[in-house]
Design a protein around this motif. Structure first.
Motif, PDB file in Angstrom:
ATOM      1  N   ASN A 422      81.256 -38.221   5.483  1.00 44.78           N
ATOM      2  CA  ASN A 422      82.332 -38.301   6.545  1.00 44.78           C
ATOM      3  C   ASN A 422      82.924 -40.088   6.674  1.00 44.78           C
ATOM      4  O   ASN A 422      81.875 -40.915   6.125  1.00 44.78           O
ATOM      5  CB  ASN A 422      81.816 -38.878   7.831  1.00 44.78           C
ATOM      6  N   THR A 423      84.050 -39.950   5.358  1.00 45.98           N
ATOM      7  CA  THR A 423      84.522 -40.989   4.662  1.00 45.98           C
ATOM      8  C   THR A 423      85.482 -41.443   5.741  1.00 45.98           C
ATOM      9  O   THR A 423      86.800 -41.074   6.060  1.00 45.98           O
ATOM     10  CB  THR A 423      84.929 -40.439   3.247  1.00 45.98           C
ATOM     11  N   THR A 424      84.904 -42.802   5.474  1.00 46.50           N
ATOM     12  CA  THR A 424      86.727 -43.612   5.757  1.00 46.50           C
ATOM     13  C   THR A 424      87.288 -44.285   4.620  1.00 46.50           C
ATOM     14  O   THR A 424      87.187 -43.673   3.566  1.00 46.50           O
ATOM     15  CB  THR A 424      86.523 -45.023   7.061  1.00 46.50           C
ATOM     16  N   GLN A 425      87.615 -45.093   4.847  1.00 43.89           N
ATOM     17  CA  GLN A 425      88.741 -46.114   3.347  1.00 43.89           C
ATOM     18  C   GLN A 425      87.950 -47.503   3.780  1.00 43.89           C
ATOM     19  O   GLN A 425      88.480 -48.632   3.435  1.00 43.89           O
ATOM     20  CB  GLN A 425      90.072 -45.858   3.444  1.00 43.89           C
ATOM     21  N   SER A 488      90.579 -40.119   3.751  1.00 43.03           N
ATOM     22  CA  SER A 488      89.586 -39.949   4.845  1.00 43.03           C
ATOM     23  C   SER A 488      89.225 -38.528   5.782  1.00 43.03           C
ATOM     24  O   SER A 488      90.124 -38.020   5.495  1.00 43.03           O
ATOM     25  CB  SER A 488      89.941 -41.012   5.800  1.00 43.03           C
ATOM     26  N   GLY A 489      88.352 -38.163   6.175  1.00 42.00           N
ATOM     27  CA  GLY A 489      87.671 -37.029   6.847  1.00 42.00           C
ATOM     28  C   GLY A 489      86.342 -36.671   6.279  1.00 42.00           C
ATOM     29  O   GLY A 489      85.640 -37.769   5.014  1.00 42.00           O
ATOM     30  N   GLU A 490      86.571 -35.706   5.929  1.00 40.25           N
ATOM     31  CA  GLU A 490      85.072 -35.103   5.562  1.00 40.25           C
ATOM     32  C   GLU A 490      85.435 -33.837   4.773  1.00 40.25           C
ATOM     33  O   GLU A 490      85.853 -32.822   4.507  1.00 40.25           O
ATOM     34  CB  GLU A 490      85.056 -33.841   6.738  1.00 40.25           C
ATOM     35  N   TRP A 491      84.615 -34.496   3.382  1.00 37.20           N
ATOM     36  CA  TRP A 491      84.332 -34.470   1.978  1.00 37.20           C
ATOM     37  C   TRP A 491      83.096 -33.036   1.951  1.00 37.20           C
ATOM     38  O   TRP A 491      81.628 -32.670   3.094  1.00 37.20           O
ATOM     39  CB  TRP A 491      83.951 -35.622   1.793  1.00 37.20           C
ATOM     40  N   ILE A 492      83.130 -32.069   1.718  1.00 40.81           N
ATOM     41  CA  ILE A 492      81.754 -30.472   1.309  1.00 40.81           C
ATOM     42  C   ILE A 492      82.008 -30.958   0.358  1.00 40.81           C
ATOM     43  O   ILE A 492      82.095 -30.595  -0.650  1.00 40.81           O
ATOM     44  CB  ILE A 492      82.967 -29.698   2.001  1.00 40.81           C
ATOM     45  N   LEU A 493      80.009 -31.226   0.264  1.00 40.03           N
ATOM     46  CA  LEU A 493      79.202 -31.132  -1.370  1.00 40.03           C
ATOM     47  C   LEU A 493      78.581 -29.763  -0.883  1.00 40.03           C
ATOM     48  O   LEU A 493      77.851 -29.837  -0.320  1.00 40.03           O
ATOM     49  CB  LEU A 493      78.835 -32.507  -1.395  1.00 40.03           C
ATOM     50  N   GLU A 494      79.140 -29.436  -2.243  1.00 43.01           N
ATOM     51  CA  GLU A 494      78.047 -27.828  -2.856  1.00 43.01           C
ATOM     52  C   GLU A 494      76.963 -28.171  -3.678  1.00 43.01           C
ATOM     53  O   GLU A 494      77.688 -28.780  -4.993  1.00 43.01           O
ATOM     54  CB  GLU A 494      79.009 -26.900  -2.676  1.00 43.01           C
ATOM     55  N   VAL A 495      75.705 -27.922  -3.289  1.00 42.56           N
ATOM     56  CA  VAL A 495      75.011 -28.531  -4.921  1.00 42.56           C
ATOM     57  C   VAL A 495      74.014 -26.869  -5.271  1.00 42.56           C
ATOM     58  O   VAL A 495      74.370 -25.634  -3.431  1.00 42.56           O
ATOM     59  CB  VAL A 495      73.419 -28.817  -3.895  1.00 42.56           C
ATOM     60  N   TYR A 523      78.208 -43.161   1.376  1.00 39.48           N
ATOM     61  CA  TYR A 523      79.569 -42.793   3.366  1.00 39.48           C
ATOM     62  C   TYR A 523      77.936 -42.077   3.621  1.00 39.48           C
ATOM     63  O   TYR A 523      77.221 -41.339   2.755  1.00 39.48           O
ATOM     64  CB  TYR A 523      80.933 -41.936   2.931  1.00 39.48           C
ATOM     65  N   PRO A 524      78.211 -41.494   5.170  1.00 39.16           N
ATOM     66  CA  PRO A 524      76.951 -40.614   6.023  1.00 39.16           C
ATOM     67  C   PRO A 524      77.460 -39.624   5.665  1.00 39.16           C
ATOM     68  O   PRO A 524      78.244 -38.953   5.271  1.00 39.16           O
ATOM     69  CB  PRO A 524      77.139 -40.915   7.504  1.00 39.16           C
ATOM     70  N   ILE A 525      75.823 -39.337   5.857  1.00 36.83           N
ATOM     71  CA  ILE A 525      75.543 -37.435   4.400  1.00 36.83           C
ATOM     72  C   ILE A 525      75.006 -36.776   5.356  1.00 36.83           C
ATOM     73  O   ILE A 525      74.051 -36.576   5.842  1.00 36.83           O
ATOM     74  CB  ILE A 525      75.439 -37.955   3.824  1.00 36.83           C
ATOM     75  N   GLU A 526      75.443 -35.362   6.014  1.00 36.27           N
ATOM     76  CA  GLU A 526      74.496 -34.666   6.908  1.00 36.27           C
ATOM     77  C   GLU A 526      74.750 -33.125   6.145  1.00 36.27           C
ATOM     78  O   GLU A 526      75.681 -32.357   5.991  1.00 36.27           O
ATOM     79  CB  GLU A 526      74.673 -34.838   8.210  1.00 36.27           C
ATOM     80  N   ARG A 527      73.127 -32.211   6.303  1.00 35.51           N
ATOM     81  CA  ARG A 527      73.433 -31.479   5.585  1.00 35.51           C
ATOM     82  C   ARG A 527      74.108 -30.642   6.610  1.00 35.51           C
ATOM     83  O   ARG A 527      73.818 -30.015   8.406  1.00 35.51           O
ATOM     84  CB  ARG A 527      72.143 -30.008   5.820  1.00 35.51           C
TER      85      ARG A 527
END
Length: 753
Positions: A422-425, A488-495, A523-527
């Motif tokens: 969850n990213t802001t500027q 800003s917004g929800e970035w998706i990280l795929e491992v 920035y805060p990260i959650e599965r």
């Protein structure tokens, strides 16, 4: 009567009494030790007596582990004299139980299109591919294939529902095709092969054709993705079509034949109901330089690997799909042959694409006992989480393991893990990705505006038409990513857990062993939840509530074997679906589905046997997922006080002291009844322990050891096993609760108290 007559009568009485006692002793000495009722009269006192096995040895029971302590601590290995009942000879009728891999299946549609003219394209739906031959995109192969499995369990009703081996089992499957003009059914026969490790279980695969014979050698040729027309070939097969498929299973054994029917619904994938057919890819040369076939899965699949290294994203992580329902893609559209009159296309949807139009009804996707459950109850809620917090220079940290999930059917989680950032500027987005070992793995990072539809030339992650990605190598770890002005917004990280290999124009991946990894983010990260394939015991366990609560030992659905061991190899052999049908139509079948008639000498005979409920059956047979031949495992709950008086166990109260001294529990019962059942052949008798200090249990107290001809007798039962009232030739060790294991001697000892 004079004195002489009295003396003569007395002598006669004494002589008669002596003869009577001698006869009683003789009868006791030769009588069967195990008999307790009239149905056991005439049985020979032999271990594994075939007459006993006719009634009691239908299935082998799994060997329980019982902790021994106290004077019986040195319990030796238990004898194993179980016999298999598998036989090609059928005594009664063939009981045939059937099931399929899925009662609801989805089939991508590949229609005829030999001209390359997009206006005549009949392709429709998300077309899976059958990796035979392999596509080469991922190693090992994805477990995705166009097939459904047909199962049959064969039991002999005249031989205590024992499995039937060596049978001839086939299935005639009625399927549907549509060639652009007519919708018609056809029949294909498949052979069901017996599982050599599971007596009586037969299965076979019904394969759906993807709709083409490739003009090249395999999926690696161009026509695996692109129109065959452009590569000098013509599609020669029309894909199997949605509809209600029926399977007629025929079983032949020992000259006897029986049939049964099962069916499954095939509905279309819903991709092109919104996106239109593959034509849109033919008009957008930026995305695809040559006309595409409708094999959506090849680019938008689980591994996300395409031969040119681009990434179109899979549908479950696409931001545009967050507000659609499961059945928008996994459709419940049922085609009725009476009303289905073909498919036409009309422009609409995205990019004014050709959308298929057709008559259809609706199918119930989830039935049986789970009819009230939604897709999300079993397969996860896929809405992304909303991690709380803001920019933090000292990083948020999360750790996990990749490739630790191996489902029976392809799943995103088999190859990857997903996270939401969850990213802001408030500051730069800095990521660090590290992992253990020397394997090569990597990650994709999708910005909030990612949409493969908006691709341009050149591809640019900053425009949201392409993900940031890193085909990581262990020599560069930890891999890092930095963006000073993140959207800003929800970035998706795929491992991803495969080694991504660039072979020039072809990209491929090799799945790695499970690997521990750590992600650090500013920035805060959650599965993020991914679609999962649930196991029954995820819900049905001792920690559940209401209808899901159970103390039974529920196995995994896959491989899913439970109930009984039919071939004496120590493992259960009845597949879950034979009692519960298919995953989306879970039922609890009645015991009489398999056990159609009362076994010979069963304590409950007809007509009462057929009136028994499953609950009544399980009162004696215990956990349905691991039944015992009789009795269940809670001996005392059923047999005390009417059959067994636990206050009369004497020294045998300490036969097992693992749960305390001086009290009688099931552990004491199981020391003698070592299989936790009521089979007379599965009991340690007096002689098993009390024999010259060398018995099954080494008895150290000399007064408890039976020597040869002790008291002038050669068998313990002569004194210690009182006869059953009314049956003087039938010794018993518990005698309706009147005595304990000491038997008749216990009564004698009571007189001296």
């Amino acid at each position: 009567m004079d004195r002489l007559d009295i003396e003569q009568c007395t002598k006669l009485r004494i002589a008669f009494l002596r003869i009577h006692c001698a006869l009683l002793i003789l009868i006791i000495l030769i009588s069967p030790t195990y008999a307790i009722s009239d149905i056991h009269n005439g049985l020979k006192n032999e271990t594994g007596n075939i007459d006993c096995l006719k009634c009691h040895q239908t299935h082998k029971v799994l060997k329980p582990e019982t902790t021994q302590s106290g004077i019986f601590q040195k319990l030796q290995s238990m004898p194993d004299n179980f016999q298999s009942f598998s036989s090609s000879g059928v005594i009664g009728n063939i009981t045939l139980i059937t099931s399929s891999g899925q009662n609801w299946y989805q089939q991508g549609i590949y229609g005829p299109n030999a001209s390359g003219d997009s206006s005549t394209d009949k392709s429709w739906g998300w077309t899976f591919f059958d990796e035979t031959p392999a596509s080469g995109f991922i190693t090992p192969l994805e477990t995705v294939t166009q097939r459904n499995k047909i199962y049959a369990l064969l039991l002999d009703s005249g031989n205590n529902s024992s499995p039937i081996t060596g049978a001839q089992v086939t299935s005639n499957i009625t399927f549907w095709t549509y060639n652009g003009i007519s919708y018609s059914n056809h029949t294909s026969q498949i052979q069901l092969i017996e599982d050599i490790s599971r007596s009586g279980l037969y299965s076979g695969n019904f394969y759906f054709y993807g709709g083409t014979d490739y003009s090249g050698s395999d999926m690696g040729s161009c026509d695996g993705c692109h129109l065959t027309y452009y590569y000098g070939g013509t599609d020669t097969k029309v894909g199997y079509f949605p509809g209600n498929y029926t399977a007629i299973i025929t079983a032949i054994a020992d000259g006897k034949t029986t049939t049964a029917k099962t069916s499954f619904e095939v509905t279309p994938w819903g991709c092109e109901d919104c996106h239109g057919s593959g034509n849109q890819h033919r008009t957008n040369q930026i995305i695809v330089p040559r006309d595409m076939d409708s094999a959506c899965y090849l680019c938008h699949g689980i591994t996300q690997i395409t031969h040119d290294g681009t990434d179109a994203g899979n549908p479950h992580q696409n931001t545009a799909h967050r507000n659609i329902e499961c059945i928008d893609c996994h459709t419940n559209k049922s085609l009725d042959p009476q009303t289905f009159n073909g498919v036409s296309f009309t422009r609409g949807g995205f990019n004014n694409a050709p959308l298929p139009q057709y008559n259809h009804g609706t199918a119930e996707l989830n039935g049986g006992t789970h009819i009230s459950l939604s897709c999300k109850d079993c397969h996860n809620d896929l809405m992304p989480p909303n991690p709380s917090g803001g920019y933090r220079l000292d990083n948020y940290t999360i750790s996990n393991t990749i490739n630790a999930y191996a489902p029976s059917f392809a799943s995103l989680q088999q190859f990857s893990d997903y996270y939401v950032i969850n990213t802001t500027q408030g500051g730069p987005l800095n990521l660090s990705f590290d992992w253990e070992g020397t394997s090569n793995i990597g990650f994709y990072l999708y910005p909030p505006n990612f949409n493969p539809k908006n691709r341009s030339t050149p591809l640019s992650p900053n425009k949201g038409d392409y993900p940031y990605y890193d085909g990581s190598t262990f020599t560069n770890k930890p891999e890092k990513f930095s963006n000073n002005t993140p959207l800003s917004g929800e970035w998706i990280l795929e491992v991803y857990g495969y080694d991504l290999i660039n072979g020039g124009w072809t990209w491929s991946g090799i799945l790695q062993a499970p690997i521990n990894y750590t992600i650090k983010s500013t920035y805060p990260i959650e599965r993020k939840n991914l679609p999962k394939i649930p196991e029954c015991n995820d819900c049905h366990n001792s920690g559940a509530s209401n209808g899901a609560f159970t103390t039974d030992q529920i196995p995994d659905w896959s491989p899913g074997f439970a109930h009984v061991d039919t071939n004496n190899d120590g493992a259960p052999d009845i597949q879950c679906r034979m009692c519960h049908d298919t995953m989306h139509d879970i039922t609890v079948k009645n015991c009489r589905t398999c056990h159609t008639i009362a076994p010979i000498n069963h304590p409950i005979q007809e007509p009462l046997f057929t009136q028994y409920t499953p609950a009544e059956c399980l009162n004696c047979h215990g956990d349905p997922h691991q039944v015992t031949s009789a009795g269940g495992t809670d001996c005392i709950a059923c047999h005390s006080p009417d059959d067994v008086n636990i206050s009369k166990f004497g020294r045998h109260a300490n036969i097992n002291t693992s749960d305390g001294v001086g009290n009688v529990t099931n552990n004491d019962c199981w020391t003698c009844h070592y299989r936790k059942d009521m089979l007379r052949s599965n009991v340690y008798l007096c002689e098993s322990c009390h024999i010259n200090s060398t018995g099954i249990v080494n008895v150290t107290n000399a007064s408890l050891i039976k020597g040869d001809f002790m008291h002038g007798m050669t068998t313990c039962k002569a004194c210690h096993a009182p006869s059953t009232p009314g049956f003087p030739t039938a010794p018993a060790y518990h005698l309706n609760g009147d005595v304990g294991p000491l038997g008749r001697v216990e009564r004698i000892l009571e007189k001296f108290k």
